[in-house]
Design an enzyme around this catalytic site. Structure first.
Site, mmCIF file in Angstrom:
data_model
loop_
_atom_site.group_PDB
_atom_site.id
_atom_site.type_symbol
_atom_site.label_atom_id
_atom_site.label_comp_id
_atom_site.label_asym_id
_atom_site.label_seq_id
_atom_site.Cartn_x
_atom_site.Cartn_y
_atom_site.Cartn_z
ATOM 1 N N TYR A 314 0.851 -1.187 0.000
ATOM 2 C CA TYR A 314 0.000 0.000 0.000
ATOM 3 C C TYR A 314 0.887 1.236 0.000
ATOM 4 C CZ TYR A 314 -3.758 3.132 1.763
ATOM 5 O OH TYR A 314 -4.670 4.147 1.940
ATOM 6 N N CYS A 315 0.627 2.168 -0.935
ATOM 7 C CA CYS A 315 1.345 3.435 -1.017
ATOM 8 C C CYS A 315 2.842 3.164 -1.164
ATOM 9 C CB CYS A 315 1.004 4.292 0.196
ATOM 10 S SG CYS A 315 1.621 5.994 0.131
ATOM 11 N N LEU A 316 3.692 3.788 -0.345
ATOM 12 C CA LEU A 316 5.126 3.555 -0.467
ATOM 13 C C LEU A 316 5.509 2.124 -0.138
ATOM 14 C CD1 LEU A 316 6.631 6.862 0.957
ATOM 15 C CD2 LEU A 316 6.791 6.008 -1.384
ATOM 16 N N GLY A 318 3.880 -0.327 -1.309
ATOM 17 C CA GLY A 318 3.752 -0.951 -2.620
ATOM 18 C C GLY A 318 4.947 -0.665 -3.504
ATOM 19 N N LEU A 351 -1.633 -1.122 -4.077
ATOM 20 C CA LEU A 351 -2.745 -0.226 -3.772
ATOM 21 C C LEU A 351 -2.233 1.205 -3.685
ATOM 22 C CD1 LEU A 351 -4.536 -2.227 -0.915
ATOM 23 C CD2 LEU A 351 -4.698 -2.548 -3.390
#
Length: 591
Positions: A314-316, A318, A351
Site C-alpha cells: 500500500y502506497c510507499l 507498494g 494499492l
C-alpha cells in the site's frame, strides 16, 4: 521478553561525514526557518515567483491580456443582478453553496472572490516559465486565495452570522473556547471525552493474531484463521512506512484484514517500528532487507509445506514491494542480499502505489533540489523527519478542507469535528530516518530511478520489465498523493498480466472501501500479458463500472490465482512472540 525467530546481522552504514563549523551554521539557520515555513523551502517558492515575475515583466502583450481580463471580471463581479440563490446553490465550491450566499452583499463578495480565483488561474500561465515553477506559482496562488476567502471570516460569512444570531452568540463563544484550547494545548472537556475513543488494540487493530517475527525495523503479525479451510498461499501485506499499519485493520466493520481472513485467506501484516534518532543511518536497502526479504524468509520457515506468497503493498509500501519483486525476478535462484531460500511471489497487488514518479501529482510540488536540501538540514540534526513535519506538506495539499473550512466550523460556529477511526489513525504519526528519507526522495521522486531501470538494490540495477507474475493494481479517483494516472503507468513499464481497478474516493477512503459502505463504486478491466497499451482516459471509458466495494473483486482474483483450499492450522506455539497488534505500533514520541 523480546525474542526473535531469525538472527539478523546489524546493518553497518558508512560513517557519517563530520560537519565543518560553517556547514553547521548553515544547517542551523535553515532548520530554524522550518517552523516558520511549514518545513517547506522558502527558496523554492522565491525562485518560482521570480521566474513568474521576470517572464511576465518582459511580456507586455500578456500584461495587456491580463489587464483586460481583470477589467472584465471586475465588471462582472459588480453586476449583482445575476447573483441569486440559484447561482449559490450551483457553485462548485461547497463553501458557497448555502442560499445565504445568494443575497447581497454576500453574493457580490462570493462573485468577486470566485472571479479573483479565475483571474489568478489565468495570470499564473506565463509562457517561458519552467513547468515546476509554473505549477508552484499556481499552487501557492490558490493557497493565498484560500486564506483570503470570505467564508473564513466572521464579518463576511452569512452562514456564520445567521448561526451567531440564532444561537445568541453561544456557538461563537464555544468556538472561542475551541480556539483557546488549540492555542494553549489544554483540551476542552469535550476534547478529553473524544481522545480515548479509538484505542489501538481495544477499538482499532483488534483482529485476533500473533506476532511471529521481529527485527529492529518490523514486527510480523500472523492473523488467526476465521474459516475451517484456507488457501495455502498466504497474503503478505506491506503498508507504507510513513503510517501505522492499522489503517488496514481499523474498526471491525471496515477492517481489510478481517475481511480477508473471513474469506479463507491466511494474512501476514507488517508493522513498522517508529524510528528514533538512533536510526539516523537506516537506508532504503535496510528497509528492503528487513521489511521485505527478512519477512519473506520468516514466512517460509513458518509454513509446513513450501508455498508461494501473494504480496500486497500500500502506497510507499507498494513501491518498496515492487522494488523487491523486480530484484527477486532479476536474481532468480541466486538470491538477493544473501537471501536465497525465500518463498516465491505468486502475485503482486499494489494499492495506490506509484512506480513511475514522473508525474507524482501535487506532492511533487514540494520535491526539488532546494526542498530536499532544506529537509536534509532539518533531519541531520534530529536524525529523522517527524510526523508533524510531514503533516505540513499534506495540509498544504488540502488546506481548504483540512485548515480553513475546518477552522471556520470549529472557531466560528463551535462545531468540533467528530473523530472517527480513520481520523484517529491519521493523527497517530510516525517518523522517517534521515538517510532513508533522503534516498527515497532523491532516487524515486527526483531521479525517477525505478521507472528508468536505474534503481540499485545492493549495488545492482533492477528493472520492472523483469516482472512476470500477475499484477492487481488499485488507483483512487481523488488521490493527491498517488494520482491514479501515475499508478497506471506501470502498464508502460512491464508486460505482465495486469488487472487495474479505479475506485471512488481518495488515497485512504478509496482503499478502505468495505462491502456495504454507501456511495462506493469502481471500474475494473484486465490487460493480458504483452497486451497493447491503452491510454488512461481510454481505459476509464471502456472499463466495466460496478457499484459497491472493490474488495470482493480482489478476493475473487486472489482465489482464482490460488490453489484449492486446505484445512486451516493455528500459529505454531514456538513462533509466537506476543499478541496482535504487537509492540511497535504502540510506539509514540513527542515531536
Amino acid at each position: 521478553m523480546t525474542r526473535s525467530n531469525t538472527q539478523v546481522a546489524p546493518h553497518v552504514s558508512p560513517p557519517r561525514v563530520e560537519e565543518t563549523p560553517t556547514q553547521r551554521l548553515d544547517r542551523l539557520v535553515h532548520a530554524a526557518a522550518a517552523p516558520v515555513s511549514g518545513s517547506l523551502s522558502p527558496i523554492s517558492l522565491a525562485l518560482a515567483m521570480a521566474d513568474w515575475a521576470w517572464h511576465l515583466g518582459v511580456s507586455p502583450g500578456r500584461q495587456m491580456e491580463l489587464a483586460a481580463l481583470a477589467t472584465q471580471l471586475t465588471r462582472d463581479a459588480l453586476n449583482t443582478q445575476a447573483r441569486d440563490e440559484a447561482d449559490a446553490a450551483a457553485d462548485d465550491d461547497p463553501r458557497f453553496r448555502h442560499e445565504a450566499w445568494g443575497h447581497w452583499p454576500f453574493s457580490q463578495m462570493r462573485a468577486g472572490f470566485r472571479n479573483t480565483e479565475a483571474f489568478w488561474r489565468e495570470a499564473t500561465r506565463v509562457p517561458g516559465m519552467t513547468a515546476h515553477h509554473a505549477d508552484l506559482a499556481r499552487f501557492f496562488a490558490r493557497q493565498w486565495l484560500g486564506v483570503m476567502a470570505p467564508a473564513n471570516w466572521l464579518a463576511t460569512n452569512p452562514v456564520v452570522l445567521q448561526d451567531v444570531a440564532q444561537s445568541n452568540g453561544a456557538h461563537l463563544l464555544k468556538g472561542l473556547h475551541n480556539w483557546m484550547a488549540d492555542v494553549s494545548g489544554v483540551p476542552t472537556p469535550d476534547d478529553l471525552a473524544q481522545q480515548d475513543r479509538f484505542k489501538v488494540g481495544r477499538d482499532v487493530a483488534v483482529t485476533p493474531g500473533k506476532v511471529v517475527h521481529r527485527n529492529r525495523l518490523v514486527e510480523l503479525i500472523r492473523y488467526d484463521a476465521q474459516t475451517a479451510t484456507v488457501h495455502p498461499e498466504p497474503i503478505l501485506i506491506i503498508p507504507s512506512w510513513i503510517m501505522k499499519f492499522y489503517i488496514l485493520d481499523l474498526s471491525p466493520e471496515n477492517s481489510m484484514v478481517r475481511y480477508l481472513v473471513s474469506q479463507g485467506h491466511t494474512v501476514y501484516m507488517l508493522s513498522w517500528r517508529n524510528p528514533d534518532a538512533s536510526d539516523h543511518d537506516l537506508t532504503m536497502d535496510d528497509y528492503l532487507k528487513l521489511g521485505v526479504l527478512d519477512v519473506l524468509q520468516a514466512i517460509g520457515h513458518l509454513q509446513d509445506k513450501p508455498a508461494p506468497v501473494h504480496a500486497m503493498g500500500y502506497c510507499l509500501g507498494g513501491t518498496l514491494l515492487a522494488i523487491a519483486a523486480a530484484a527477486l525476478a532479476k536474481a532468480g535462484r541466486r538470491g538477493v542480499m544473501g537471501y536465497s531460500d525465500l518463498p516465491p511471489l505468486k502475485t503482486l497487488t499494489l494499492l495506490a502505489a506509484q512506480t513511475d514518479f514522473s508525474e507524482p501529482g501535487e506532492l511533487g510540488l514540494f520535491i526539488d533540489e532546494s526542498q530536499i536540501g532544506f529537509l536534509d538540514n532539518i533531519t541531520l540534526g534530529q536524525g529523522y523527519l517527524s510526523g508533524k513535519q510531514m503533516a505540513g506538506s499534506f495540509q498544504f495539499l488540502h488546506s481548504r478542507d483540512l485548515v480553513w473550512t475546518r477552522r471556520m466550523r470549529e472557531y466560528l460556529m463551535g462545531e468540533r469535528e467528530q473523530p472517527n477511526d480513520l481520523m484517529a489513525w491519521n493523527a497517530d504519526t510516525t517518523r522517517m530516518p534521515a538517510r532513508m528519507h533522503h534516498e527515497y526522495l532523491t532516487s524515486l521522486y527526483l531521479n525517477n530511478a525505478l521507472a528508468t531501470s536505474s534503481y540499485r538494490v545492493d549495488g545492482r540495477a533492477v528493472s520492472l520489465a523483469d516482472l512476470r507474475l500477475p499484477v492487481f493494481m488499485v488507483g483512487t479517483e481523488r488521490d493527491h498523493i498517488s494520482p491514479w494516472r501515475s499508478v497506471y503507468k506501470l502498464h508502460h513499464l512491464c508486460d505482465a498480466e495486469m488487472t487495474f481497478v479505479l475506485t471512488s474516493g481518495g488515497h485512504n477512503a478509496g482503499i478502505i472501501s468495505e462491502p456495504g459502505h454507501a456511495h462506493r463504486s469502481y471500474r475494473i478491466a484486465a490487460r493480458p500479458a504483452h497486451g497493447p497499451w491503452v491510454e488512461p482516459e481510454e481505459w476509464a471509458a471502456q472499463a466495466t463500472p460496478h457499484e459497491g466495494s472493490w474488495w470482493p473483486a480482489w478476493h475473487q482474483w486472489l482465489a482464482k490465482q490460488s490453489s484449492r483450499k486446505q484445512a486451516a492450522r493455528a500459529t505454531p506455539a514456538h513462533a509466537v512472540l506476543g499478541e496482535a497488534p504487537g509492540e511497535y505500533v504502540l510506539q509514540r514520541y513527542a515531536d
